[in-house]
Write an enzyme that holds these catalytic residues in place. Structure first.
Site, PDB file in Angstrom:
ATOM      1  N   ASP A  66      44.480  32.378  42.402  1.00  0.00           N
ATOM      2  CA  ASP A  66      43.898  33.441  41.578  1.00  0.00           C
ATOM      3  C   ASP A  66      43.053  34.373  42.451  1.00  0.00           C
ATOM      4  OD1 ASP A  66      42.940  34.790  39.160  1.00  0.00           O
ATOM      5  OD2 ASP A  66      41.090  33.682  39.461  1.00  0.00           O
ATOM      6  N   GLU A 134      50.124  31.580  40.126  1.00  0.00           N
ATOM      7  CA  GLU A 134      48.901  31.634  40.938  1.00  0.00           C
ATOM      8  C   GLU A 134      48.832  30.440  41.888  1.00  0.00           C
ATOM      9  OE1 GLU A 134      45.789  34.042  38.042  1.00  0.00           O
ATOM     10  OE2 GLU A 134      45.980  31.868  37.836  1.00  0.00           O
TER      11      GLU A 134
END
Length: 244
Positions: A66, A134
């Site tokens: 992320d 992610e």
């Protein structure tokens, strides 16, 4: 501790070849440490404890990915739009990396073919694909470094899948779009939180859009806001409101 957890003992498995091919198709690179990518596909719903009592899932890689994804997109946009404000750059980055966009992108590039999760929970795949993407970004970063990861983000995620001119001019606030539509049509719209599941490290919200007391789209997210946006997005699709 990080490397001790991530350096899972190598083992031969029939699925190795399939996973390697999948990563090559998704990321355009050949994995050096396949175990990183295997871990990136394991959702916490099926995670098993290692010998030290730690459940090995993709949550840590998701956390790392992320941050790296956000940095790579920010880097790209900063250079792409040299005269635009911080607020503009933040908004466009949010449109690229928000949960709904990442879920759609992950599904499009084939992440759904390799994610491992508890299939008894029918709606899980609707909400975990973006998280898995992610985690894959995190795996690429640990395996290949930042520059190679940024190249993946730009060449495989942004350029083939986003028209930046259209993105700049579009309204991606689906909740606002639903509310504005309801006002024009004289309809009553409300957003309801149907359920909140509390996990060990996060919550999962389920939201639903009601139009004149009739249920429309149902959405999921790790916050109330994200679940409502996901529900609004699905309602826009149901009501054919996606065109600007």
């Amino acid at each position: 501790m990080v490397w001790k957890i991530l350096k899972i003992p190598k083992r031969k498995a029939k699925t190795d070849e399939k996973l390697i091919r999948a990563i090559e198709n998704i990321a355009g690179l050949s994995p050096s440490n396949i175990e990183l990518y295997r871990l990136a596909t394991v959702h916490s719903s099926i995670a098993k404890e290692n010998g030290e009592g730690f459940k090995e899932s993709n949550e840590r890689l998701e956390y790392l990915g992320d941050a790296i994804l956000g940095a790579a997109v920010a880097d790209y946009l900063f250079k792409k739009f040299p005269y635009r404000t911080e607020g503009f750059l933040t908004e466009i980055r949010s449109r690229i990396v928000n949960r709904e966009a990442l879920n759609l992108l992950a599904r499009k590039i084939g992440v759904g073919n390799i994610v491992q999760y508890d299939q008894k929970n029918a709606h899980l795949q609707q909400v975990i694909l973006g998280n898995t993407l992610e985690a894959i970004v995190g795996a690429i970063y640990l395996d290949k470094g930042y520059l190679r990861t940024k190249k993946f983000v730009i060449d495989k995620l942004i350029n083939p899948n986003y028209d930046l001119d259209e993105l700049v001019n579009s309204n991606s606030n689906y909740k606002s779009k639903i509310i504005e539509w309801a006002q024009r049509e004289g309809k009553e719209v409300r957003f309801e939180i149907l359920n909140v599941k509390k996990g060990k490290n996060h919550k999962e919200f389920t939201a639903q859009v009601m139009v004149d007391n009739a249920p429309q789209g149902t959405g999921y997210g790790n916050s109330k806001k994200k679940a409502e946006q996901d529900a609004a997005f699905k309602t826009c699709e149901l009501l054919n409101l996606m065109e600007p």
